[in-house]
Design a protein around this motif. Sequence first.
Motif, short mmCIF file in Angstrom:
data_model
loop_
_atom_site.label_atom_id
_atom_site.label_comp_id
_atom_site.label_asym_id
_atom_site.label_seq_id
_atom_site.Cartn_x
_atom_site.Cartn_y
_atom_site.Cartn_z
N ILE A 323 7.19 -8.16 19.89
CA ILE A 323 7.43 -7.03 20.80
C ILE A 323 7.62 -7.53 22.23
O ILE A 323 8.55 -7.11 22.93
CB ILE A 323 6.25 -6.04 20.73
N ALA A 324 6.75 -8.39 22.70
CA ALA A 324 6.82 -8.93 24.06
C ALA A 324 6.15 -10.30 24.07
O ALA A 324 5.36 -10.63 23.18
CB ALA A 324 6.14 -7.99 25.05
N THR A 325 6.48 -11.10 25.08
CA THR A 325 5.92 -12.44 25.20
C THR A 325 5.21 -12.60 26.55
O THR A 325 5.32 -11.73 27.43
CB THR A 325 7.03 -13.51 25.10
N VAL A 344 -9.05 -4.05 29.08
CA VAL A 344 -8.14 -4.97 29.74
C VAL A 344 -6.88 -4.21 30.10
O VAL A 344 -6.23 -3.62 29.24
CB VAL A 344 -7.79 -6.17 28.84
N SER A 345 -6.55 -4.20 31.40
CA SER A 345 -5.34 -3.52 31.87
C SER A 345 -4.19 -4.52 31.89
O SER A 345 -4.31 -5.61 32.47
CB SER A 345 -5.58 -2.97 33.28
N VAL A 346 -3.07 -4.16 31.24
CA VAL A 346 -1.92 -5.05 31.09
C VAL A 346 -0.70 -4.39 31.71
O VAL A 346 -0.50 -3.18 31.57
CB VAL A 346 -1.66 -5.36 29.60
N ALA A 355 10.75 -2.09 25.26
CA ALA A 355 10.55 -2.49 23.87
C ALA A 355 9.19 -2.01 23.35
O ALA A 355 9.07 -1.54 22.21
CB ALA A 355 10.67 -4.01 23.74
N MET A 356 8.16 -2.13 24.19
CA MET A 356 6.82 -1.69 23.80
C MET A 356 6.80 -0.18 23.56
O MET A 356 6.16 0.32 22.61
CB MET A 356 5.82 -2.07 24.88
N ARG A 357 7.51 0.57 24.39
CA ARG A 357 7.54 2.02 24.24
C ARG A 357 8.18 2.41 22.90
O ARG A 357 7.68 3.31 22.19
CB ARG A 357 8.30 2.65 25.40
N ASN A 358 9.26 1.75 22.54
CA ASN A 358 9.93 2.08 21.28
C ASN A 358 9.05 1.77 20.07
O ASN A 358 8.97 2.55 19.12
CB ASN A 358 11.25 1.30 21.17
N GLY A 391 4.23 2.08 27.55
CA GLY A 391 5.33 1.18 27.90
C GLY A 391 4.91 0.03 28.78
O GLY A 391 4.23 -0.89 28.36
N THR A 392 5.25 0.13 30.09
CA THR A 392 5.02 -1.00 30.99
C THR A 392 3.54 -1.23 31.25
O THR A 392 3.06 -2.37 31.25
CB THR A 392 5.74 -0.75 32.33
#
Length: 638
Positions: A323-325, A344-346, A355-358, A391-392
């Motif tokens: 999904i993400a790196t 943990v806030s990311v 991509a994370m939202r989808n 998402g973000t």
Amino acid sequence: MNRYPLWKYAILLVALLVGLLYTLPNFYGDAPAVQVSGGKTTVRVDAGMVERVQQILQAAGLKSDLVQFDGNSVRARFNDTDTQLKAKDALTKALDPDPSDPSYIVALNLVSRTPAWMVSLHAMPMYLGLDLRGGVHFLMQVDMKGAVKQAVDNYASDARTALREKRVRFSALGRDPDGLTVTLADAADAAQAKDLLVDRLPSMQWTTVADAAGVRLQGRLSAKAIAELQSQAIRQNIETLHKRVNELGVAEPVIQQQGADRVVVQLPGVQDTARAKDIIGRTATLQFRLVDPDTATAAEVVPMQPGPDGAPPRMVGLKREVIATGEQLKNASATIDKDQRPAVSVRLDDVAGRAMRNVTRENIGKPMAIVLYEKGKGTALSVATIQGEFGTDFQITGNFTPQETADLALLTRAGALAAPMEIIEERTIGPSLGADNIAKGFDSVVYGFAAITVFMCAYYLLFGLFSALSLAFNLLCLVALLSMLQATLTLPGIAAIALTLGMAIDANVLINERVREELRNGASPQIAIHHGYERAWGTILDSNVTTLIAGLSLLAFGSGPVRGFAVVHCLGIMTSMFSAVFFSRGLVNFWYGRQKRLKSVSIGQVWRPPGEAAATDDGRAPSASTPKKSPRPSAPKA
């Protein structure tokens, strides 16, 4: 007139005692030691490792002077190198039973012999540079083509995601060394795709090419974008190297850019070159991936990060899609969620956020893992259930303690190298060579100090002795100040100390000559001492300020050894002004100030024009400690 109040003498006494306290640790030297630190980002060394190390050493029949935890590693100190080597073997065998997958780094190192009571007062020796302490020197070259290729790979993933989001049909998406090629069926799709990709990937310049197979969009990185990628790769690699070197426990490492694509790494005090190379060359990659409950059919199975209870880690199955790196991660920090639980806030970048939202929209209620890969082996840092679409910005919650969330945030931030690096030069400087450099540098300072003392005492007699004592006080204050600031001393720094001695005595020469001048002009000894110090101060200040400006210029614009020289040089100027004026006058006032009817001062030959006589405090002609020459008799008149 020439008397100090008691509080000034108290200041001098305190300065003398503080100088002695913070200078002494530099004379205790270093002892051979073995250091234990985490060999993986997921392995944390805490204070509990001290007892474990002691038990291992006791079982091996080895005696350690001191075993201490210093924040991120444990160090065991020994009397000799033979015991040090035996301890390293025993600890390696006990802590890393599988040599192919070590969990801990057991490395040779050096530890100061400073007594514990001094350390408790933060009285510790100054750091020594590579040329004085020994250690390893690496010159590493960054693969800039690899940095560009890695960026192109990320852009390819972003382009594919963007085209699928907007349902733009394309038949192929290929990678070139410096760009992408997207093949589409017709001009209409190509125009739509070009508008989308220009907006999403502004670092690329897009052109449309028509051929028999359809329409191709060619995206090429601009020269400015390539230069920015390479600069960013250097900066990220240096930052990552700093994080990794901290695990070796090196007090003052030197990690700096050299040229366009090279990085210099100097690790003073590190004796185990192989271990240093291993941790510096470590590769780490962070990935966010969905969890496959069925480990038998999962694309990959990784262990969960081991907990403090020591129980065997459970295995986690992963799906193939990433999904993400870590390269797309902007920040990760420990926080508290709305239910006052540790979390943990990311924060991800925009592309990874989309991509994370989808993915999260389509997988609510399913688990997602954060996986860290080191040396090709993955470890699941966290597995959490997706509670809703995000998402973000999002939070990772679970049955965490505040310390566990802080550790997870730190591990999440620990990125990989932005581009591959290769060691192209390696040098090892042994401790014996460093000790030889220290001895030669120490001798140069001692001989220089002795020569100055002999000259001053011979030329200015007792005032010369006062000058020599103030010079010794200056040297004491300078070394103590460097130790208090935990500065790094190198051979250029020792050269700056020797130069400081020569420059510091200049202020005493000005004062002594001014006192002589006042005596020649007929002033009484007490008046001459007072005016000598008062009127020499302006000249001393001017000369030191101009020299300080030159030193600050070296500090601002220099690098490496030049900066090391400039730091000691600037500090030496400030301590010399304090010692030459304040401490020197304190000695003179203590010796002469209590004499109400002072007839003479011991300051060497004071020449006067023939026939002139000066008044003393009691109205008689003064005499210097050296007899005044009588004028030759004049020729008889005709």
